[in-house]
Enzyme design. Structure first.
Site, mmCIF file in Angstrom:
data_model
loop_
_atom_site.group_PDB
_atom_site.id
_atom_site.type_symbol
_atom_site.label_atom_id
_atom_site.label_comp_id
_atom_site.label_asym_id
_atom_site.label_seq_id
_atom_site.Cartn_x
_atom_site.Cartn_y
_atom_site.Cartn_z
ATOM 1 N N CYS A 181 -1.973 -39.428 15.603
ATOM 2 C CA CYS A 181 -1.973 -38.878 16.979
ATOM 3 C C CYS A 181 -1.038 -39.594 17.925
ATOM 4 C CB CYS A 181 -3.334 -38.964 17.644
ATOM 5 S SG CYS A 181 -4.724 -38.889 16.597
ATOM 6 N N CYS A 323 15.878 -55.095 -12.837
ATOM 7 C CA CYS A 323 17.098 -55.355 -13.602
ATOM 8 C C CYS A 323 17.375 -56.844 -13.471
ATOM 9 C CB CYS A 323 18.250 -54.500 -13.090
ATOM 10 S SG CYS A 323 18.713 -54.850 -11.393
#
Lengths: 360, 82
Positions: A181, A323
């Site tokens: 909201c 990686c």
């Protein structure tokens, strides 16, 4: 005449139902737009023991919908201000003030003390925390939430293996995917209506009065005044997502998925992988690259041969890529996100060379 | 046998309705909820990032569920506000 005479004379309600309300212990989480009508009507109805939990203070922009508070309460803690107001109105019920936010470290100790939990919070991290704690402890949860001009209400976890929030939405969305909201605006009457429906469901559930929203979700639209009710279904994968013990719950980071960016730390990644068997870890380096991540379950998907394990990715809820240094995994996370829509795909920061990696 | 006309209604809630720019669609010839999702993602790519559940004839479904003729399908995103 008692202050409850008008409801006690209702056919099917009576003194028995009133005495159930008197004995009930209800915890209202959040004294905001939804919390305020809940607190007002639960107290008026004669719930014997009401706890109000909120760590926030009243601000001026709350006043269009948080109707317990006025200008005089700005800056005061919401739980304290709401409790003070109720105590000035009624002398026959117990009001407990908990002026703090619910968190993984306090959720079990507070929720375990009450018969039924009313969720009036305003963010996904809290909603999943409250849901999981209620499932773990076997507490019925009266849920409600709003978005712009719409609301939803349900009773979760009403009995063992009943529907819970994760049956509907297994993992939290990102907080900024579905604004709240303060970002999209709201007319004060909407949480007033939805919170009042939520209070009605709490009273009905406690007394067995009428048909309630157990295992159902009610949708309401303020603009059209239309409602829509659906029957919810159990999702077999859900139970594995709920922490198995209070200790496990306390160790979770509920804000993680809601706030996570595409790069995540090794600590967050390994914790989430441990918590959920539907999450997978993938090494995107070429087969000859070392060191290998020994001692952890992972898949190998070299950049040069990327889509070989598509089916594993398809089945997974979230995918964590690593990686050597975090550069290739980030690039692949971005590529995979385009291919696997709606999956949470993360790149682990710093890769295997990171000082945080389990090898270091 | 000729192809039988297969029509159904889609109701959208919350942010999905906002992104579709309508709360109601009439569609035809889409046999199941997964095919429907594929169609919607193609027509309205902006809903791809929004999580939602699906109900068919007011019952929540999981996985790929058939969409019967004249069905009412609802797209139900989560709300967080309070």
């Amino acid at each position: 005449m008692s202050r409850f005479s008008r409801q006690v004379i209702l056919p099917g309600f009576g003194p028995e139902a009133q005495s159930k309300l008197k004995k009930a212990k209800v915890l209202v989480i959040g004294a905001g737009g939804l919390g305020c009508p809940n607190i007002l009507y639960l107290a008026a109805a004669g719930i014997g023991n009401i706890a109000i939990m909120d760590g926030d203070t009243v601000s001026e922009s709350n006043l269009n919908r948080q109707v317990i508070f006025g200008e005089a309460e700005i800056g005061i803690n919401k739980a304290e201000a709401a409790a003070h107001y109720l105590k000035s109105k009624y002398s026959d019920i117990q009001i407990h003030t908990i002026p703090e936010f619910i968190s993984p470290s306090n959720a079990v100790s507070w929720i375990s003390q009450y018969d039924i939990i009313v969720d009036g919070s305003d963010n996904f991290a809290t909603r999943y925390l409250v849901n999981d704690t209620c499932v773990l402890l076997g507490k019925p949860l009266v849920f409600a939430a709003i978005y712009q001009n719409e609301g939803q209400v349900a009773i979760f976890n009403a009995y063992k293996y009943a529907i819970n929030y994760r049956d509907l939405y297994p993992e939290p969305p990102k907080e900024n995917d579905i604004p709240n909201c303060s970002e999209t605006g709201v007319l004060g009457v909407l949480p007033g209506i939805i919170g009042t429906i939520q209070a009605a469901e709490t009273i009905k559930f406690l007394t067995g009065y009428g048909n309630n929203l157990v295992d159902k979700m009610l949708y309401y639209n303020l603009l059209t005044q239309q409602t829509y009710q659906i029957e919810l279904s159990k999702n077999e994968n859900t139970m594995s997502l709920i922490p198995e013990s209070p200790e496990e719950l306390a160790s979770r980071n509920y804000a993680f998925f809601c706030d996570a960016e595409e790069g995540v730390s090794w600590n967050d990644a390994l914790r989430e992988l441990k918590n959920n068997p539907q999450h997978i870890l993938i090494d995107v380096r070429e087969p000859h690259e070392t060191p290998k991540l020994l001692g952890y379950k992972y898949f190998s998907m070299p950049v040069s041969n990327s889509y070989e394990i598509s089916s594993e990715i398809e089945k997974a809820e979230s995918i964590f890529l690593f990686c050597q240094s975090g550069i290739r995994s980030l690039r692949m996370a971005r590529d995979l996100k385009k291919k696997f829509i709606g999956k949470n795909i993360y790149s682990i920061l710093g890769g295997i060379e990171s000082p945080e990696s389990p090898l270091n | 046998m000729g192809s039988v006309e297969h029509k159904f209604k889609v109701l959208a809630f919350g942010m999905i309705a906002e992104k579709l720019k309508t709360s109601e669609l009439e569609l035809e010839g889409i046999p199941s909820t997964e095919v429907l999702k594929g169609y919607l993602f193609q027509q309205y790519p902006e809903i791809k990032d929004t999580k939602f559940s699906i109900s068919v004839n007011r019952k929540q479904v999981k996985g790929d569920s058939p969409i019967p003729n004249e069905a009412e399908v609802a797209l139900l995103p989560p709300f967080s506000g309070g």
